[in-house]
Structure formats: structure tokens, C-alpha cells
Scaffold this active site. Sequence first.
Site, PDB file in Angstrom:
ATOM      1  N   CYS A   1       9.019   3.942 -10.721  1.00  0.00           N
ATOM      2  CA  CYS A   1       9.237   2.548 -11.053  1.00  0.00           C
ATOM      3  C   CYS A   1       9.652   2.553 -12.615  1.00  0.00           C
ATOM      4  O   CYS A   1       9.440   3.328 -13.381  1.00  0.00           O
ATOM      5  CB  CYS A   1       8.547   1.573 -10.997  1.00  0.00           C
TER       6      CYS A   1
ATOM      7  N   CYS B   1       3.712   0.368 -15.996  1.00  0.00           N
ATOM      8  CA  CYS B   1       2.014  -0.477 -16.037  1.00  0.00           C
ATOM      9  C   CYS B   1       1.129   0.272 -16.181  1.00  0.00           C
ATOM     10  O   CYS B   1       1.554   1.335 -15.411  1.00  0.00           O
ATOM     11  CB  CYS B   1       2.112  -1.903 -14.640  1.00  0.00           C
TER      12      CYS B   1
ATOM     13  N   CYS C   1      -0.820   1.978 -13.141  1.00  0.00           N
ATOM     14  CA  CYS C   1       0.439   1.555 -11.908  1.00  0.00           C
ATOM     15  C   CYS C   1       0.162   3.675 -11.552  1.00  0.00           C
ATOM     16  O   CYS C   1       0.749   3.747 -12.174  1.00  0.00           O
ATOM     17  CB  CYS C   1       1.382   0.965 -11.485  1.00  0.00           C
TER      18      CYS C   1
ATOM     19  N   CYS D   1       2.875  -8.227   4.342  1.00  0.00           N
ATOM     20  CA  CYS D   1       3.100  -8.007   2.566  1.00  0.00           C
ATOM     21  C   CYS D   1       4.179  -6.573   2.277  1.00  0.00           C
ATOM     22  O   CYS D   1       3.773  -6.025   2.689  1.00  0.00           O
ATOM     23  CB  CYS D   1       1.925  -8.875   2.063  1.00  0.00           C
TER      24      CYS D   1
ATOM     25  N   CYS E   1       5.116 -12.020   3.183  1.00  0.00           N
ATOM     26  CA  CYS E   1       5.081 -11.864   1.657  1.00  0.00           C
ATOM     27  C   CYS E   1       5.631 -10.720   1.220  1.00  0.00           C
ATOM     28  O   CYS E   1       6.202  -9.838   2.005  1.00  0.00           O
ATOM     29  CB  CYS E   1       3.695 -11.838   1.614  1.00  0.00           C
TER      30      CYS E   1
ATOM     31  N   CYS F   1       1.900 -16.309  -4.332  1.00  0.00           N
ATOM     32  CA  CYS F   1       0.961 -15.989  -4.961  1.00  0.00           C
ATOM     33  C   CYS F   1       0.825 -14.537  -5.693  1.00  0.00           C
ATOM     34  O   CYS F   1       1.119 -13.788  -6.153  1.00  0.00           O
ATOM     35  CB  CYS F   1       1.025 -14.816  -3.538  1.00  0.00           C
TER      36      CYS F   1
ATOM     37  N   ARG G   1      -8.155 -13.834  -2.596  1.00  0.00           N
ATOM     38  CA  ARG G   1      -8.107 -12.632  -2.331  1.00  0.00           C
ATOM     39  C   ARG G   1      -8.910 -11.491  -2.412  1.00  0.00           C
ATOM     40  O   ARG G   1      -8.635 -10.616  -3.657  1.00  0.00           O
ATOM     41  CB  ARG G   1      -6.861 -11.951  -1.658  1.00  0.00           C
TER      42      ARG G   1
HETATM   43  N1  SAM Z   1       6.531  -3.785  -8.908  1.00  0.00           N
HETATM   44  C1  SAM Z   1       6.070  -4.957  -8.486  1.00  0.00           C
HETATM   45  C2  SAM Z   1       5.856  -6.137  -9.183  1.00  0.00           C
HETATM   46  O1  SAM Z   1       4.719  -4.806 -10.365  1.00  0.00           O
HETATM   47  O2  SAM Z   1       5.634  -6.964  -9.595  1.00  0.00           O
HETATM   48  C3  SAM Z   1       5.545  -5.374  -7.198  1.00  0.00           C
HETATM   49  C4  SAM Z   1       4.043  -3.868  -6.985  1.00  0.00           C
HETATM   50  S1  SAM Z   1       3.440  -3.819  -7.758  1.00  0.00           S
HETATM   51  C5  SAM Z   1       2.241  -2.787  -6.740  1.00  0.00           C
HETATM   52  C6  SAM Z   1       2.025  -5.022  -7.140  1.00  0.00           C
HETATM   53  C7  SAM Z   1       0.914  -5.393  -8.283  1.00  0.00           C
HETATM   54  O3  SAM Z   1      -0.411  -4.430  -7.697  1.00  0.00           O
HETATM   55  C8  SAM Z   1       1.159  -5.573  -9.869  1.00  0.00           C
HETATM   56  O4  SAM Z   1       1.139  -6.575 -10.216  1.00  0.00           O
HETATM   57  C9  SAM Z   1      -0.837  -5.187  -9.630  1.00  0.00           C
HETATM   58  O5  SAM Z   1      -1.430  -6.503  -9.843  1.00  0.00           O
HETATM   59  C10 SAM Z   1      -1.418  -4.641  -8.417  1.00  0.00           C
HETATM   60  N2  SAM Z   1      -1.563  -2.614  -8.571  1.00  0.00           N
HETATM   61  C11 SAM Z   1      -0.643  -2.076  -8.715  1.00  0.00           C
HETATM   62  N3  SAM Z   1      -1.682  -0.387  -9.147  1.00  0.00           N
HETATM   63  C12 SAM Z   1      -3.063  -1.239  -9.106  1.00  0.00           C
HETATM   64  C13 SAM Z   1      -3.969  -0.518  -9.074  1.00  0.00           C
HETATM   65  N4  SAM Z   1      -4.091   0.885  -9.696  1.00  0.00           N
HETATM   66  N5  SAM Z   1      -5.489  -1.128  -9.069  1.00  0.00           N
HETATM   67  C14 SAM Z   1      -5.525  -2.322  -8.388  1.00  0.00           C
HETATM   68  N6  SAM Z   1      -4.304  -3.023  -8.640  1.00  0.00           N
HETATM   69  C15 SAM Z   1      -2.972  -2.574  -8.773  1.00  0.00           C
HETATM   70 FE1  SF4 Z   2       6.129  -0.628 -11.793  1.00  0.00          FE
HETATM   71 FE2  SF4 Z   2       4.233  -0.810 -10.349  1.00  0.00          FE
HETATM   72 FE3  SF4 Z   2       4.249  -1.829 -12.237  1.00  0.00          FE
HETATM   73 FE4  SF4 Z   2       5.028  -3.277 -10.165  1.00  0.00          FE
HETATM   74  S1  SF4 Z   2       2.806  -2.829 -11.273  1.00  0.00           S
HETATM   75  S2  SF4 Z   2       6.409  -3.303 -11.799  1.00  0.00           S
HETATM   76  S3  SF4 Z   2       5.600  -1.155  -9.558  1.00  0.00           S
HETATM   77  S4  SF4 Z   2       4.717  -0.360 -12.631  1.00  0.00           S
END
Ligand code: SAM
Ligand code: SF4
Length: 352
Positions: free
Chosen positions: A56, A60, A63, A100, A131, A191, A263
Site C-alpha cells: 500500500c 500508516c 499497518c 467485509c 461491507c 462503519c 465492534r
Molecule cells: N486501505 C484502506 C484504509 O486504510 O482505509 C482499507 C484497509 S485498512 C487495513 C482498514 C483499517 O484497518 C485501518 O483503518 C485501521 O483502522 C485498521 N488496522 C490496520 N492495521 C491495524 C493494526 N495493526 N491493528 C489494528 N487495526 C489495524
Molecule cells: Fe494502506 Fe494499511 Fe493505511 Fe489502509 S491502513 S491505507 S492498507 S497502509
Amino acid sequence: MTATELRHDWTLQEARELFELPFNDLLFRAQSVHREHFDPNEVQVSTLLSIKTGACPEDCKYCPQSGHYNTGLEKEKLLEIEKVVAEAQAAKQKGASRFCMGAAWRSPSKKDMPYVLDMVKQVKSLGLETCMTLGMLKEEQAVELAEAGLDYYNHNLDTSEKYYSHIITTRTYQDRLDTLDNVRKAGMKVCCGGIMGMGEDEDDRVGLLVQLANLPHHPESVPVNMLVKVKGTPMENVEDLDPFEFVRIIAVARIMMPASHVRLSAGRENMNEQMQALCFLAGANSIFYGEKLLTTANPEADADMLLFKRLGIRPEQREQCASEEQEEEAIAEAVEHEATRHMFYDATRESA
Ligand code: SAM
Ligand code: SF4
Ligand code: DTB
């Protein structure tokens, strides 16, 4: 009983005062509000699938799928529709009412949209709620998804506006709010929640909840994730959150957004059953169900069904979903499977 009215004018001070209540007073209040809007013994069950994994472009810090960090994750292209439908079918069989689908995108590309829209249609035709979480959406994309029949769009604010820039630099808080607005305008259910335990302070937790509760409409679904610390991400060594603090967050979310599903989201692998039970008492009434979240582990489905049984909790029924009979069958099967697994496990240990 008259239900607590929904408010959109929460102040930070009011939310702070809720957080600071004695634990028992806070839980009593949250459980009382919960009972005005929901059956306290029902929990909604969603299953997650990563339809496009890793690489990606966003940064973040929590992530495992960000291309900015090396987490050893194997990246995957957009999954074939048949595979997604087979997974959705299996989730339904195991008792999930919502499916989802998540993609590691900044936003969906023009080329990917037709596939995604087809996925929505096919998963929905199985009688599941749908979702998706695909990153930022333009107004037209939200309309296309809504027209394809997408019920919910997940897009998290993740933390307070103040702490956000410590976590993500490749998009702004306002970008996120704009997507939420587009989702709402297109008529989909929202959500939206966040992640706790990323080194934020209590004011950031309060700030996130106030932000969510003061949106023009409360999100129908509020995922409260506890950070899953993944090796290779900048957050791998962040300090653990006090479990009681996490339960308090659930309780405050329940009080501030009384009619929303809250949730108990990522992080259950690191919570014992007692803590999860306290979260349900505090007003959590939805979980992710199935062995995997997107890329990290989640409790075994059978273990969750067994926990539900021990707590007298039933999976919430949804109109277009499995019949009561099918759901009872799924629970009975899961419980039986879990019981047998323990029998075999014990036998092996005794003979070892
Ligand atoms: N890329 C899209 C986005 O970020 O909007 C969708 C997928 S992203 C993985 C969805 C959500 O997963 C993120 O907004 C975050 O809140 C959650 N998430 C990702 N990594 C995580 C982690 N290590 N622990 C808890 N929640 C996590
Ligand atoms: Fe990309 Fe992960 Fe951020 Fe979603 S949460 S935008 S998958 S880096
Ligand atoms: C949400 O709030 N939590 C889910 C879902 N929305 C998409 C994702 C949790 C991801 C946890 C880390 C992983 O498995 O990659």
C-alpha cells in the site's frame, strides 16, 4: 422505557468526565444505555477478507500492509471474484451475517472498480450484508458502490485529529472526513472507528470519540480496534494499553453513540475471555469472526461460538441472512467441534 436521545453536541469535557467515572458506575451506565437500544444478549458477527494485500502506498504507522515498512508480508493482487464468493459462502455457513472486504489501497483505481462492483453484487446475492474498505472514495465511486448494493463502507478516523499526523502523513484527517461524507451522501451505512494503544493519550481517545459522536449522523458501526503490533512497523514496540482503559473506551463509545453497533474489533487475540466479556458488558455488540482479520490472526471461529454459548450470547440475525435454524446448526457444529478438539488435545497431553 424512553431511549436516551442521540446527541451530536458532545463536548470534550463531558466525554472526559465519563472516562473518569468509577469503573463500576461507568459500566452500569453503559449497560443501561445499551439495553434501551439493543438486546443485550445479541452480538452481530462479521467476517473479514483481504481482497488485495500489501504494497500500500500509504504510510500508516500501525499497518503491516504499508509498502513503507518491511513486515515480510507477501503481497497479493486483487483476488478473483470466484475466490471471494467462495470465502463469503463459507463465512455464511459458519454463521456470519456480514462479509467485509478490505483492500490495501489509497483509493480504488478506475480499472479495479468494475471488479469490485461485481464482487458486491455476487456476495450480496448470497444473502449476506456487504461491507468494503478500499481507502478514499470520490463522490461518483461512492454512488457506484451504493448502486451495486454495498450496505456498509468502512473508513476509520483511527485517532484524534491532533494525534493523526503522528500516525499517517500521506493523507489528512479532512480527506477521511470527505470520504465519510461521500459515503453518507450516496446512502450507504457508515462503519467508522479507530485504533487504541498507538501511544496516544486519553485526550486523543476522547477526541476520537467526540469526533465520531458529533458527525451529522452517528456511524451505524463503530469498530474499536486494539493495535495489533506487527514486527517491522514503527509501532511494533509501543507500550501496551491497560485492559481496563480499553473497556472504558467501549463503554464511553456506547454511551455517546447509543444506537450504533460498537465492534470489539482487531486485537482480540491479545484479550482473554474475561476481558472480552467485560467489553460485551460495556456495550460492545459486534465482532470480527473467523481465524483471520486481514493479514493477522483472530480467535478461532469455534472458540468464539463456544464463548458465546458460555455467555448466553446469540449471533444477531439479519433479514437477508441465514435462517435461525441454519445459525443454530452452525453454533451447534462449532461447539461440538471445539469440545472434541479439546478432548483430543487433552488425550495427547496425557499420553505425552
Ligand atoms: N486501505 C484502506 C484504509 O486504510 O482505509 C482499507 C484497509 S485498512 C487495513 C482498514 C483499517 O484497518 C485501518 O483503518 C485501521 O483502522 C485498521 N488496522 C490496520 N492495521 C491495524 C493494526 N495493526 N491493528 C489494528 N487495526 C489495524
Ligand atoms: Fe494502506 Fe494499511 Fe493505511 Fe489502509 S491502513 S491505507 S492498507 S497502509
Ligand atoms: C477495522 O476497523 N478493523 C479491520 C477492518 N476495519 C477492516 C481491520 C483490522 C486489521 C488488523 C490488521 C491486519 O489483520 O492486517
